[in-house]
Design an enzyme around this catalytic site. Structure first.
Site, PDB file in Angstrom:
ATOM      1  CB  SER A 119      -0.876   0.036   1.251  1.00 33.76           C
ATOM      2  OG  SER A 119      -1.678  -1.097   1.319  1.00 33.76           O
ATOM      3  CG  HIS A 140      -2.222  -0.657  -4.231  1.00 34.08           C
ATOM      4  ND1 HIS A 140      -2.516   0.645  -3.917  1.00 34.08           N
ATOM      5  CD2 HIS A 140      -2.504  -1.377  -3.114  1.00 34.08           C
ATOM      6  CE1 HIS A 140      -2.962   0.707  -2.685  1.00 34.08           C
ATOM      7  NE2 HIS A 140      -2.968  -0.497  -2.180  1.00 34.08           N
ATOM      8  CD  GLU A 152      -2.873   3.647  -6.457  1.00 34.88           C
ATOM      9  OE1 GLU A 152      -2.748   4.875  -6.512  1.00 34.88           O
ATOM     10  OE2 GLU A 152      -2.622   3.008  -5.424  1.00 34.88           O
ATOM     11  CG  ASN A 190      -3.235   3.708   0.828  1.00 43.01           C
ATOM     12  OD1 ASN A 190      -4.360   3.699   1.311  1.00 43.01           O
ATOM     13  ND2 ASN A 190      -2.683   2.624   0.311  1.00 43.01           N
TER      14      ASN A 190
HETATM   15  N1  NAD Z   1      -6.016  -4.478   3.839  1.00 43.22           N
HETATM   16  C1  NAD Z   1      -6.207  -3.664   2.821  1.00 43.22           C
HETATM   17  O1  NAD Z   1      -7.264  -3.044   2.675  1.00 43.22           O
HETATM   18  C2  NAD Z   1      -5.125  -3.499   1.783  1.00 43.22           C
HETATM   19  C3  NAD Z   1      -5.454  -2.887   0.563  1.00 43.22           C
HETATM   20  C4  NAD Z   1      -4.485  -2.807  -0.439  1.00 43.22           C
HETATM   21  C5  NAD Z   1      -3.209  -3.296  -0.213  1.00 43.22           C
HETATM   22  N2  NAD Z   1      -2.910  -3.875   0.999  1.00 43.22           N
HETATM   23  C6  NAD Z   1      -1.563  -4.409   1.169  1.00 43.22           C
HETATM   24  O2  NAD Z   1      -1.602  -5.811   0.979  1.00 43.22           O
HETATM   25  C7  NAD Z   1      -0.591  -6.437   1.769  1.00 43.22           C
HETATM   26  C8  NAD Z   1      -1.232  -7.450   2.687  1.00 43.22           C
HETATM   27  O3  NAD Z   1      -2.164  -6.794   3.513  1.00 43.22           O
HETATM   28  P1  NAD Z   1      -3.340  -7.592   4.234  1.00 43.22           P
HETATM   29  O4  NAD Z   1      -4.335  -6.587   4.658  1.00 43.22           O
HETATM   30  O5  NAD Z   1      -3.775  -8.742   3.386  1.00 43.22           O
HETATM   31  O6  NAD Z   1      -2.548  -8.121   5.524  1.00 43.22           O
HETATM   32  P2  NAD Z   1      -2.897  -9.413   6.430  1.00 43.22           P
HETATM   33  O7  NAD Z   1      -2.229  -9.163   7.724  1.00 43.22           O
HETATM   34  O8  NAD Z   1      -4.349  -9.700   6.394  1.00 43.22           O
HETATM   35  O9  NAD Z   1      -2.146 -10.604   5.655  1.00 43.22           O
HETATM   36  C9  NAD Z   1      -0.762 -10.678   5.500  1.00 43.22           C
HETATM   37  C10 NAD Z   1      -0.386 -12.155   5.429  1.00 43.22           C
HETATM   38  O10 NAD Z   1       0.989 -12.253   5.049  1.00 43.22           O
HETATM   39  C11 NAD Z   1       1.512 -13.371   5.704  1.00 43.22           C
HETATM   40  N3  NAD Z   1       2.970 -13.354   5.701  1.00 43.22           N
HETATM   41  C12 NAD Z   1       3.816 -12.634   6.475  1.00 43.22           C
HETATM   42  N4  NAD Z   1       5.089 -12.917   6.166  1.00 43.22           N
HETATM   43  C13 NAD Z   1       5.068 -13.852   5.179  1.00 43.22           C
HETATM   44  C14 NAD Z   1       6.063 -14.557   4.448  1.00 43.22           C
HETATM   45  N5  NAD Z   1       7.367 -14.372   4.693  1.00 43.22           N
HETATM   46  N6  NAD Z   1       5.659 -15.443   3.504  1.00 43.22           N
HETATM   47  C15 NAD Z   1       4.354 -15.636   3.255  1.00 43.22           C
HETATM   48  N7  NAD Z   1       3.368 -15.005   3.926  1.00 43.22           N
HETATM   49  C16 NAD Z   1       3.713 -14.119   4.864  1.00 43.22           C
HETATM   50  C17 NAD Z   1       0.904 -13.286   7.106  1.00 43.22           C
HETATM   51  O11 NAD Z   1       0.996 -14.526   7.798  1.00 43.22           O
HETATM   52  C18 NAD Z   1      -0.531 -12.888   6.766  1.00 43.22           C
HETATM   53  O12 NAD Z   1      -1.381 -14.005   6.612  1.00 43.22           O
HETATM   54  C19 NAD Z   1       0.123  -5.305   2.508  1.00 43.22           C
HETATM   55  O13 NAD Z   1       1.251  -4.937   1.780  1.00 43.22           O
HETATM   56  C20 NAD Z   1      -0.917  -4.200   2.519  1.00 43.22           C
HETATM   57  O14 NAD Z   1      -0.348  -2.934   2.608  1.00 43.22           O
HETATM   58  C21 NAD Z   1      -3.843  -4.003   1.992  1.00 43.22           C
END
Ligand code: NAD
Length: 282
Positions: A119, A140, A152, A190
């Protein structure tokens, strides 16, 4: 670039949605996380979300079954070696992503494009950790991934035009609408959205209004489908805090200072909807 198998690293909120849309569009998906329970939860969520699409007649029961079969959950990241394209959607913390990018660079074939769903973390900085900076890009997606049209597509400093064109076309194949953005902290979405959410939190902290009242103002006054605090809870308060920190550090402007109430909630484990408690109780 012939992409048949897509690796999705991280099976959380975003990873399960990304796996969902790729598998639904006919791609084989290798879904990777660090613990079996995260993979189980992701598959359960995908199953339920696809059921909803079946109920709305957006997907047939046969296509759902076929899509689920195309997803292979794995714990060992070496299994990603057979992927033709990888999207990293792991926890939004630079040390975690840095370690992953170095490792993925050594696991994946040299021609494989490596995208991050980050993000806010710099795509150029992640790319610099690999021997394939021209093949690293931001892809993204938005939450919930199966419903939100926008992707994005973020060019890092070294991203090659061919990489950009391929990922732009790939987003279209998922029936998404890609928008081109250059690499800068928070990109466009963001950079503009998070200060709004953060300011709404300050308003609550300073007693200007309750979370319900703040959200009502935005729903009724600005025609937002949900208020900023409901949205923050939905995104995850830990994710919001991580993004504010990246923008605060990366842009150096005090206007990006994370709201102390946000920090307090995250410290308490109140992460929003996913933990059952945030600005609201679930
Ligand atoms: N939540 C949102 O609305 C949103 C929107 C757009 C982008 N993002 C981005 O997406 C990404 C994930 O966010 P999320 O909300 O899904 O987080 P989340 O915490 O729900 O999920 C992240 C997952 O990654 C796993 N993980 C951590 N280290 C790892 C590794 N070494 N190998 C494999 N898996 C691993 C964790 O165990 C977890 O299950 C982030 O970069 C976030 O900024 C989030």
């Amino acid at each position: 670039m012939d992409i048949k198998t897509v690796g999705v690293v991280g099976a959380g909120t975003m990873g399960n949605g990304i796996a969902h849309v790729f598998s639904k569009s006919g791609y084989n998906v290798i879904l990777c996380d660090v613990e079996q329970r995260f993979l189980d939860r992701a598959l359960d969520t995908i199953n339920k979300n696809m059921d909803r699409e079946v109920a709305k007649q957006k997907l047939t029961a046969e296509d759902k079954a076929a899509a689920l079969k195309r997803i292979r959950p794995v714990l060992d990241r070496k299994e990603l070696a057979s992927a033709d394209f990888v999207v990293e959607a792991a926890t939004e913390q630079f040390p975690i992503k840095a370690q992953l990018f170095r490792e993925l660079d050594s696991i994946l074939r040299p021609e494989v494009l490596l995208a991050s769903n980050t993000s806010s973390i710099s795509i150029s900085k992640l790319a610099a950790l690999t021997r394939r900076p021209e093949k690293v890009i931001g892809m993204h997606f938005f939450n919930p991934v199966p419903m939100m049209k926008l992707v994005e597509v973020i060019r890092g400093l070294a991203t090659a035009n061919e990489t950009f064109t391929a990922v732009f076309a790939l987003a279209k194949k998922l029936d998404k609408t890609p928008v081109e953005v250059n690499d800068a902290p928070g990109f466009v979405s963001n950079r503009v959205l998070m200060p709004l959410l953060n300011e709404a939190m300050y308003a609550v902290m300073e007693g200007v209004a309750t979370p319900e009242a703040v959200d009502e103002v935005f729903k009724l006054g600005m025609a937002h489908p949900m208020g900023p605090l409901t949205l923050a809870d939905f995104i995850g308060l830990d994710v919001c805090l991580d993004i504010m920190r990246v923008m605060h550090e990366g842009l150096g402007d005090p206007k990006y200072r994370p709201c102390p109430l946000l920090i307090k909630y995250v410290d308490a484990g109140w992460l929003g909807r996913k933990s059952g408690r945030g600005f609201y109780k679930y």
